[in-house]
Scaffold this active site. Structure first.
Site, mmCIF file in Angstrom:
data_model
loop_
_atom_site.group_PDB
_atom_site.id
_atom_site.type_symbol
_atom_site.label_atom_id
_atom_site.label_comp_id
_atom_site.label_asym_id
_atom_site.label_seq_id
_atom_site.Cartn_x
_atom_site.Cartn_y
_atom_site.Cartn_z
ATOM 1 N N ASP A 100 0.901 -1.331 -0.019
ATOM 2 C CA ASP A 100 -0.003 0.097 -0.071
ATOM 3 C C ASP A 100 0.759 1.226 -0.138
ATOM 4 O OD1 ASP A 100 -2.588 -1.127 -0.380
ATOM 5 O OD2 ASP A 100 -2.783 -1.444 1.930
ATOM 6 N N ASP A 158 -6.790 -4.559 -4.550
ATOM 7 C CA ASP A 158 -6.475 -3.210 -4.127
ATOM 8 C C ASP A 158 -5.279 -2.644 -4.757
ATOM 9 O OD1 ASP A 158 -7.621 -4.864 -2.161
ATOM 10 O OD2 ASP A 158 -7.632 -3.370 -0.892
HETATM 11 N N1 GLY Z 1 -7.734 -2.642 1.920
HETATM 12 C C1 GLY Z 1 -8.199 -1.671 1.599
HETATM 13 C C2 GLY Z 1 -9.359 -1.432 1.560
HETATM 14 O O1 GLY Z 1 -10.136 -1.659 2.622
HETATM 15 O O2 GLY Z 1 -10.047 -1.120 0.497
#
Ligand code: GLY
Length: 380
Positions: A100, A158
């Site tokens: 991320d 994601d």
């Molecule tokens: N893991 C990122 C989200 O909750 O969208």
């Protein structure tokens, strides 16, 4: 179309003014903190020692940069800079970082560099991109999501939103390696995450030595084989951002397939449930998925020909109007902008319950409105 777009931008200007008014108030309290969920009207930071590495920490500074870009108020830029500096502790802590990285440093350092030309921000963003690229598994052809040994073969949808910082780094440095990693991960997502109807799996486990698919996990959705709406939105916008940088028609086609699936599933009220295949009715909504998809649809509209763009643009507008009409909180008793955001189908985390404002819902709503006000540069 011209009259339509004048009307859209007049509407967006009014909505933006309300956002700005609200944030002038909330920023007094939030300052350079890292809010992520609003409970009982008040935005909270993660209450853990490792709160600094939480994936949502770019969104508040991102909102501050959106404000600064629109109104030039230096206080907002200073708060955003302060958030960015605080994140240095994570950037220099290798084991705290996961995939991320793109969420964290696109909306802080890339944004700061694009708006102010700061060499320190450029350097942070390039370092972040390098660490992200180092997570690439060349045999499996995917970016590894998390760190522990048990996660060696795990990748999640994601991550498509983390790819733009790689394309940006290649553009900045002239070094194609970052873009190769982004392109290959996106291709793997098309091959193994995207289904024939355009929808996306959330989490896949690959054999880390060969890339063979071992397992399809339900992740934050209802089950493997269902469709977590925010995951669909990450893919819709993520693929579209990839193709904005790369011009790769496969990435645009993948974004369009998710978009068609998304539109087909939301046309009744334009804001999705947490999972499109939720067996429980009435289903809990996720306004953040709607906001992310809306910006993604505007991005697709900007990349397709004139005979196609109306469909994507209008769908984005329908979503944004639905959010504005039924999901916004303008009064001072609630710090969040968008109500009814949801973290995951099965609620396992008491500090992050469903049906609350979420900082990323607010960020993407503002990004979409800023775009309709005429801003075309993105922080991604
Ligand atoms: N893991 C990122 C989200 O909750 O969208």
């Amino acid at each position: 179309m011209q009259t339509e777009s004048k009307k859209d931008s007049a509407w967006a200007t009014t909505v933006w003014a309300r956002c700005e008014q609200k944030l002038a108030r909330t920023s007094q309290r939030l300052q350079d903190s890292f809010p992520f969920v609003s409970l009982d009207g008040t935005y909270r930071q993660r209450e853990t020692e490792s709160y600094l590495c939480w994936w949502t920490n770019g969104f508040w500074p991102g909102m501050l940069w959106l404000l600064y870009r629109q109104n030039g108020v230096e206080d907002y830029a200073n708060l955003a800079r302060s958030c960015e500096s605080k994140l240095d502790a994570v950037l220099h802590s290798y084991s705290s970082l996961d995939h991320d990285i793109g969420f964290l440093w696109s909306l802080t350092s890339v944004a700061a560099y694009k708006l102010t030309g700061s060499p320190a921000s450029r350097s942070r963003a390039l370092l972040a991109a390098s660490v992200l690229a180092s997570r690439y598994n060349a045999d499996g052809r995917f970016i590894r999501a998390w760190n522990s040994q048990a996660h060696a073969g795990k990748a999640i949808v994601d991550c498509l939103m983390n790819l733009p910082i790689l394309y940006w780094a290649s553009e900045q440095t002239g070094d194609p390696r970052f873009a190769v990693v982004a392109r290959e991960h996106a291709a793997t997502a098309m091959r193994h995450f995207q289904r024939p109807d355009g929808s996306m799996n959330h989490a896949m486990v690959f054999d880390p030595s060969t890339g063979v698919v071992l397992e399809n996990l339900g992740g934050q959705g209802f089950a493997a084989g269902s469709s977590w709406s925010r995951g669909q939105a990450w893919a819709l916008y993520g693929f579209a951002l990839c193709s904005r940088y790369s011009g790769n028609p496969d990435e645009l086609a993948a974004a369009k397939r998710v978009a068609h699936y998304f539109i087909a599933n939301i046309w009744q009220d334009w804001v999705p449930a947490i999972d499109f295949r939720s067996p429980v009715l009435p289903a809990t909504k996720d306004s953040s998925a709607a906001a992310i998809a809306a910006v993604g649809l505007l991005e697709i509209a900007s990349q397709v020909g004139e005979h196609e763009q109306g469909m994507y643009h209008r769908a984005a507008l329908q979503i944004l109007h639905a959010l504005n009409d039924h999901y916004t909180a303008w009064d001072s008793s609630e710090e969040g902008l968008l109500l009814h955001g949801s973290h995951a189908y099965f609620q396992t985390n008491p500090v992050n319950p469903n049906d609350t404002p979420l900082i990323y819902g607010d960020y993407f709503f503002m990004e979409a409105i800023a775009r309709l006000c005429g801003q075309t540069e993105l922080f991604w």
